[in-house]
Design a protein around this motif. Structure first.
Motif, PDB file in Angstrom:
ATOM      1  N   LEU A 106      12.722   3.969   2.110  1.00  0.00           N
ATOM      2  CA  LEU A 106      11.579   3.175   2.586  1.00  0.00           C
ATOM      3  C   LEU A 106      10.265   3.595   1.936  1.00  0.00           C
ATOM      4  O   LEU A 106       9.194   3.213   2.409  1.00  0.00           O
ATOM      5  N   ARG A 107      10.358   4.351   0.864  1.00  0.00           N
ATOM      6  CA  ARG A 107       9.137   4.855   0.227  1.00  0.00           C
ATOM      7  C   ARG A 107       8.192   3.719  -0.171  1.00  0.00           C
ATOM      8  O   ARG A 107       6.999   3.757   0.148  1.00  0.00           O
ATOM      9  N   ASN A 108       8.671   2.715  -0.851  1.00  0.00           N
ATOM     10  CA  ASN A 108       7.815   1.621  -1.315  1.00  0.00           C
ATOM     11  C   ASN A 108       7.212   0.838  -0.155  1.00  0.00           C
ATOM     12  O   ASN A 108       6.077   0.358  -0.240  1.00  0.00           O
ATOM     13  N   VAL A 109       7.946   0.717   0.936  1.00  0.00           N
ATOM     14  CA  VAL A 109       7.429   0.010   2.114  1.00  0.00           C
ATOM     15  C   VAL A 109       6.217   0.751   2.673  1.00  0.00           C
ATOM     16  O   VAL A 109       5.168   0.148   2.939  1.00  0.00           O
ATOM     17  N   TYR A 110       6.366   2.067   2.839  1.00  0.00           N
ATOM     18  CA  TYR A 110       5.262   2.871   3.368  1.00  0.00           C
ATOM     19  C   TYR A 110       4.084   2.891   2.400  1.00  0.00           C
ATOM     20  O   TYR A 110       2.918   2.834   2.821  1.00  0.00           O
ATOM     21  N   MET A 111       4.370   2.972   1.102  1.00  0.00           N
ATOM     22  CA  MET A 111       3.287   2.994   0.117  1.00  0.00           C
ATOM     23  C   MET A 111       2.501   1.685   0.146  1.00  0.00           C
ATOM     24  O   MET A 111       1.261   1.690   0.095  1.00  0.00           O
ATOM     25  N   ASN A 112       3.205   0.563   0.238  1.00  0.00           N
ATOM     26  CA  ASN A 112       2.515  -0.738   0.291  1.00  0.00           C
ATOM     27  C   ASN A 112       1.662  -0.871   1.551  1.00  0.00           C
ATOM     28  O   ASN A 112       0.548  -1.399   1.505  1.00  0.00           O
ATOM     29  N   LEU A 113       2.173  -0.386   2.673  1.00  0.00           N
ATOM     30  CA  LEU A 113       1.394  -0.421   3.912  1.00  0.00           C
ATOM     31  C   LEU A 113       0.145   0.450   3.801  1.00  0.00           C
ATOM     32  O   LEU A 113      -0.936   0.068   4.279  1.00  0.00           O
ATOM     33  N   MET A 114       0.288   1.606   3.172  1.00  0.00           N
ATOM     34  CA  MET A 114      -0.859   2.503   3.021  1.00  0.00           C
ATOM     35  C   MET A 114      -1.919   1.910   2.106  1.00  0.00           C
ATOM     36  O   MET A 114      -3.115   1.958   2.414  1.00  0.00           O
ATOM     37  N   ILE A 115      -1.486   1.336   0.982  1.00  0.00           N
ATOM     38  CA  ILE A 115      -2.442   0.720   0.059  1.00  0.00           C
ATOM     39  C   ILE A 115      -3.150  -0.446   0.730  1.00  0.00           C
ATOM     40  O   ILE A 115      -4.369  -0.630   0.595  1.00  0.00           O
ATOM     41  N   PHE A 116      -2.404  -1.243   1.488  1.00  0.00           N
ATOM     42  CA  PHE A 116      -3.005  -2.373   2.200  1.00  0.00           C
ATOM     43  C   PHE A 116      -4.037  -1.871   3.210  1.00  0.00           C
ATOM     44  O   PHE A 116      -5.136  -2.436   3.325  1.00  0.00           O
TER      45      PHE A 116
ATOM     46  N   MET B  83      -5.693   0.878   3.091  1.00  0.00           N
ATOM     47  CA  MET B  83      -6.842   1.471   2.407  1.00  0.00           C
ATOM     48  C   MET B  83      -7.795   0.392   1.900  1.00  0.00           C
ATOM     49  O   MET B  83      -9.016   0.574   1.908  1.00  0.00           O
ATOM     50  N   LEU B  84      -7.246  -0.742   1.484  1.00  0.00           N
ATOM     51  CA  LEU B  84      -8.076  -1.816   0.926  1.00  0.00           C
ATOM     52  C   LEU B  84      -8.659  -2.736   1.988  1.00  0.00           C
ATOM     53  O   LEU B  84      -9.757  -3.271   1.824  1.00  0.00           O
ATOM     54  N   PHE B  85      -7.924  -2.930   3.085  1.00  0.00           N
ATOM     55  CA  PHE B  85      -8.341  -3.881   4.115  1.00  0.00           C
ATOM     56  C   PHE B  85      -8.393  -3.173   5.470  1.00  0.00           C
ATOM     57  O   PHE B  85      -7.358  -2.778   6.007  1.00  0.00           O
ATOM     58  N   SER B  86      -9.596  -3.045   6.000  1.00  0.00           N
ATOM     59  CA  SER B  86      -9.778  -2.389   7.296  1.00  0.00           C
ATOM     60  C   SER B  86      -9.756  -3.419   8.418  1.00  0.00           C
ATOM     61  O   SER B  86     -10.114  -4.596   8.214  1.00  0.00           O
ATOM     62  N   GLY B  87      -9.341  -2.973   9.588  1.00  0.00           N
ATOM     63  CA  GLY B  87      -9.345  -3.859  10.743  1.00  0.00           C
ATOM     64  C   GLY B  87     -10.745  -4.229  11.186  1.00  0.00           C
ATOM     65  O   GLY B  87     -10.949  -5.228  11.875  1.00  0.00           O
ATOM     66  N   GLY B  88     -11.727  -3.428  10.807  1.00  0.00           N
ATOM     67  CA  GLY B  88     -13.108  -3.707  11.178  1.00  0.00           C
ATOM     68  C   GLY B  88     -13.600  -2.787  12.284  1.00  0.00           C
ATOM     69  O   GLY B  88     -12.810  -2.145  12.981  1.00  0.00           O
TER      70      GLY B  88
END
Length: 293
Positions: free
Chosen positions: A109-119, A121-126
């Motif tokens: 699941l490495r790529n799944v976690y990495m994609n979630l982390m990058i997302f 980092m780029l998009f905050s909930g506010g």
């Protein structure tokens, strides 16, 4: 026999060192000026008469800061926040970076976690959703409201993950042959080897926690629970509220400009004390003493 440098080489050295000295002066002069303003008379500061040396030297701004009981309480809150926040950041960053440094074959699941982390980092909930979350968890006006929202700095995770990837694979293989578990490999091999990266991440966390004032404004309702940066950001010179003649005389010698300069100087001192202890790790070899591939 060593050959003497050519004229062109000497000229290049002079140019390089001249540029370095100019850049150093450009960084130091504003800081020195700020220190001088904090020790100067308010009239000289208001008239922009202060250069690199104080004018009409006085300690009124520092006395105003240090005589406040709230200053020392806020100082203690900030120290506690730095200690707890940095420790929590390091633990979570290490525990996330280690599995993410493995290949997809080792961690599916490495790529799944990495994609979630990058997302993330780029998009905050506010700001509002985060505030509502902190409020619903009943963390307002507590030290944890200043720590938990930023408990996992994703940028630091990526830095440490890439550092872990540079550790020779033969070290882990040798440890596995000796019967070491994954936890033992992490804390007995990866963590000791990664001291330069951990020191850098620690410094990032310390500076981030110490300099942050907005979280205090957002999550702390009672001024008595303000961290230091929030406290000194709110502190201003207001003579109209003073009734004590002695305190009025003391405030008459300072202005918001001299007081703000003193705030910056005082809040910078702890970082200047901490930095030399971490600096030695920045020049340490990446994997000193490890097995070469």
């Amino acid at each position: 026999m060593l050959k003497s440098k050519s004229f062109g080489s000497k000229l290049a050295d002079v140019v390089i060192w001249s540029i370095i000295l100019l850049l150093t002066a450009a960084c130091l002069f504003p800081l020195i000026n700020m220190v001088a303003i904090s020790f100067s008379n308010k009239s000289a500061a208001a008239g922009n008469l202060v250069g690199l040396l104080p004018v009409d030297f006085n300690l009124a701004s520092y006395k105003t800061l240090l005589q406040e009981g709230q200053f020392w309480r806020s100082f203690g809150i900030s120290v506690l926040r730095v200690v707890l926040g940095t420790a929590l950041n390091l633990i979570l960053v290490v525990l996330m970076a280690y599995p993410l440094s493995k290949s997809k074959r080792e961690f599916r699941l490495r790529n799944v976690y990495m994609n979630l982390m990058i997302f993330a980092m780029l998009f905050s909930g506010g700001m509002i959703p985060i505030f509502i979350t902190v409020k619903n968890l009943h963390l307002l006006d507590s030290i944890w409201s200043l720590i938990l929202p930023g408990a996992v700095p994703i940028f630091n995770v990526i830095l440490l993950m890439n550092f872990f990837k540079s550790v020779p694979k033969s070290l882990e293989e040798a440890a596995e042959l000796e019967g070491c578990s994954k936890w033992q490999i992490l804390f007995k091999i990866y963590v000791p080897i990664s001291l330069p990266a951990l020191a850098t991440i620690s410094l990032f966390s310390i500076v981030g926690h110490w300099n942050d004032f907005f979280s205090g404004l957002l999550y702390i309702n009672k001024a008595v629970n303000y961290p230091l940066q929030t406290y000194i950001q709110q502190l201003t010179v207001d003579i109209t509220k003073v009734t004590n003649p002695a305190q009025l005389q003391s405030l008459a010698d300072i202005s918001n400009k001299t007081l703000n300069s003193a705030k910056i100087v005082v809040s910078t001192i702890p970082l200047l004390i901490i930095y030399p202890f971490l600096q030695k790790y920045f020049v340490t070899g990446m994997v000193m003493g490890s097995v070469k591939e």
